[in-house]
Design a protein around this motif. Structure first.
Motif, PDB file in Angstrom:
ATOM      1  N   ARG A 130       0.815  -1.219   0.000  1.00 48.04           N
ATOM      2  CA  ARG A 130       0.000   0.000   0.000  1.00 48.04           C
ATOM      3  C   ARG A 130       0.841   1.258   0.000  1.00 48.04           C
ATOM      4  O   ARG A 130       0.412   2.300  -0.507  1.00 48.04           O
ATOM      5  CB  ARG A 130      -0.950   0.014   1.211  1.00 48.04           C
ATOM      6  N   VAL A 131       2.030   1.201   0.573  1.00 47.64           N
ATOM      7  CA  VAL A 131       2.889   2.387   0.614  1.00 47.64           C
ATOM      8  C   VAL A 131       4.004   2.323  -0.430  1.00 47.64           C
ATOM      9  O   VAL A 131       4.938   3.126  -0.397  1.00 47.64           O
ATOM     10  CB  VAL A 131       3.493   2.590   2.024  1.00 47.64           C
ATOM     11  N   GLY A 132       3.898   1.384  -1.361  1.00 51.91           N
ATOM     12  CA  GLY A 132       4.838   1.329  -2.474  1.00 51.91           C
ATOM     13  C   GLY A 132       6.202   0.774  -2.149  1.00 51.91           C
ATOM     14  O   GLY A 132       7.182   1.122  -2.806  1.00 51.91           O
ATOM     15  N   ILE A 185       0.263   9.786   0.603  1.00 51.54           N
ATOM     16  CA  ILE A 185      -0.099   8.481   1.173  1.00 51.54           C
ATOM     17  C   ILE A 185      -1.124   8.654   2.292  1.00 51.54           C
ATOM     18  O   ILE A 185      -2.124   7.931   2.363  1.00 51.54           O
ATOM     19  CB  ILE A 185       1.160   7.762   1.696  1.00 51.54           C
ATOM     20  N   LEU A 186      -0.888   9.625   3.174  1.00 52.39           N
ATOM     21  CA  LEU A 186      -1.827   9.865   4.267  1.00 52.39           C
ATOM     22  C   LEU A 186      -3.192  10.280   3.733  1.00 52.39           C
ATOM     23  O   LEU A 186      -4.233   9.834   4.242  1.00 52.39           O
ATOM     24  CB  LEU A 186      -1.273  10.935   5.209  1.00 52.39           C
ATOM     25  N   GLN A 187      -3.205  11.111   2.698  1.00 50.22           N
ATOM     26  CA  GLN A 187      -4.478  11.522   2.109  1.00 50.22           C
ATOM     27  C   GLN A 187      -5.222  10.325   1.530  1.00 50.22           C
ATOM     28  O   GLN A 187      -6.445  10.229   1.654  1.00 50.22           O
ATOM     29  CB  GLN A 187      -4.233  12.576   1.028  1.00 50.22           C
ATOM     30  N   GLN A 188      -4.478   9.418   0.893  1.00 44.23           N
ATOM     31  CA  GLN A 188      -5.127   8.233   0.330  1.00 44.23           C
ATOM     32  C   GLN A 188      -5.676   7.332   1.433  1.00 44.23           C
ATOM     33  O   GLN A 188      -6.783   6.786   1.310  1.00 44.23           O
ATOM     34  CB  GLN A 188      -4.151   7.453  -0.543  1.00 44.23           C
ATOM     35  N   LEU A 189      -4.924   7.182   2.521  1.00 44.30           N
ATOM     36  CA  LEU A 189      -5.410   6.389   3.652  1.00 44.30           C
ATOM     37  C   LEU A 189      -6.685   7.003   4.223  1.00 44.30           C
ATOM     38  O   LEU A 189      -7.625   6.290   4.588  1.00 44.30           O
ATOM     39  CB  LEU A 189      -4.330   6.297   4.735  1.00 44.30           C
ATOM     40  N   ASN A 190      -6.715   8.332   4.291  1.00 43.31           N
ATOM     41  CA  ASN A 190      -7.904   9.013   4.770  1.00 43.31           C
ATOM     42  C   ASN A 190      -9.076   8.795   3.814  1.00 43.31           C
ATOM     43  O   ASN A 190     -10.205   8.528   4.239  1.00 43.31           O
ATOM     44  CB  ASN A 190      -7.613  10.498   4.933  1.00 43.31           C
ATOM     45  N   THR A 191      -8.820   8.869   2.516  1.00 47.48           N
ATOM     46  CA  THR A 191      -9.863   8.612   1.525  1.00 47.48           C
ATOM     47  C   THR A 191     -10.402   7.188   1.663  1.00 47.48           C
ATOM     48  O   THR A 191     -11.597   6.935   1.474  1.00 47.48           O
ATOM     49  CB  THR A 191      -9.300   8.820   0.104  1.00 47.48           C
TER      50      THR A 191
END
Length: 249
Positions: A130-132, A185-191
């Motif tokens: 998930r974090v590449g 990455i944090l924004q995607q986790l929040n999404t």
């Protein structure tokens, strides 16, 4: 998701008493991405420790997911932390003698009922993907860049699929380019559904979140939506921040 009511935190020694937080009332809803800002020594880290159940208030109450936890025993707090909360630190806090995969797997070792080592390792691989960083699972922390180390730290925070992520200066040790990647990455986790609370000194990073809480001398002096203008700590006058599209991985 996180509710703080009438919080006061006092640190006492035999000769001095220090008021770290006073009259804090804060309600963070599920799915929000909150940034907390303020000068050094204003109480940001203390507030984060209370939210993360690493410390207890001197007065007031803390609720996590609707559960009042102020009177929980240490063992109950540890279990709730492990199940509900993921932590990301400025200094990464990786164990140099363990591989990237082993570092990410650590939180799962303390979970009751989690199955075999193979299943834990698969969850760790998924978190790294998930974090590449799926191509770095056999590396050790001293073989990684600062940005890669922070990605490992994020993978470790999310491997147990917590509802809440607490990030203390997650871009503080990174250059602006890598900081923006970590924020994406944090924004995607929040999404994807995570509730995130981030302490930061970087106004540009705070602009990428939904809501800005400002602290000064242990008190809340601002709490506003970024899109509607955050309160200036010095003047109390609303400032409109330009809207920004969320970054994606």
């Amino acid at each position: 998701m996180i509710t703080l009511k009438n919080i006061e935190k006092v640190y006492r020694t035999s000769s001095i008493e220090t008021l770290a937080l006073t009259n804090i009332n804060l309600d963070i809803r599920a799915g929000e991405f909150i940034s907390i800002m303020g000068p050094s020594g204003c109480g940001k880290s203390t507030l984060m420790n209370l939210m993360g159940l690493l410390d207890a208030p001197s007065q007031g109450s803390v609720e996590i997911g609707g559960q009042a936890v102020t009177h929980y025993r240490d063992k109950e707090l540890a279990q709730l932390r492990n199940q509900k909360i993921g932590f990301i630190f400025q200094s990464f806090h990786l164990i140099n003698d363990l591989s990237v995969l082993d570092n990410v797997e650590i939180p799962l070792l303390y979970r009751k009922g989690d199955a075999t080592g193979a299943s834990r390792r698969e969850l760790a691989r998924q978190a790294l993907e998930r974090v590449g960083l799926s191509n770095r699972i056999k590396h050790f922390p001293n073989q990684l860049s600062g940005g890669q180390k922070q990605r490992v730290a994020i993978a470790r925070a999310i491997v147990g699929r917590p509802d809440i992520i607490l990030a203390d200066e997650p871009t503080g040790n990174l250059d602006s380019g890598m900081g923006n990647e970590i924020m994406a990455i944090l924004q995607q986790l929040n999404t994807d559904g995570s509730t995130i609370v981030m302490v930061t000194h970087d106004e540009s990073m705070a602009k990428k979140t939904h809501r800005l809480v400002r602290l000064f001398d242990g008190s809340m002096v601002g709490d506003s939506s970024i899109g509607q203008g955050a309160l200036s700590m010095e003047t109390g006058i609303g400032r409109v921040f330009p809207s920004e599209e969320q970054s994606t991985l």
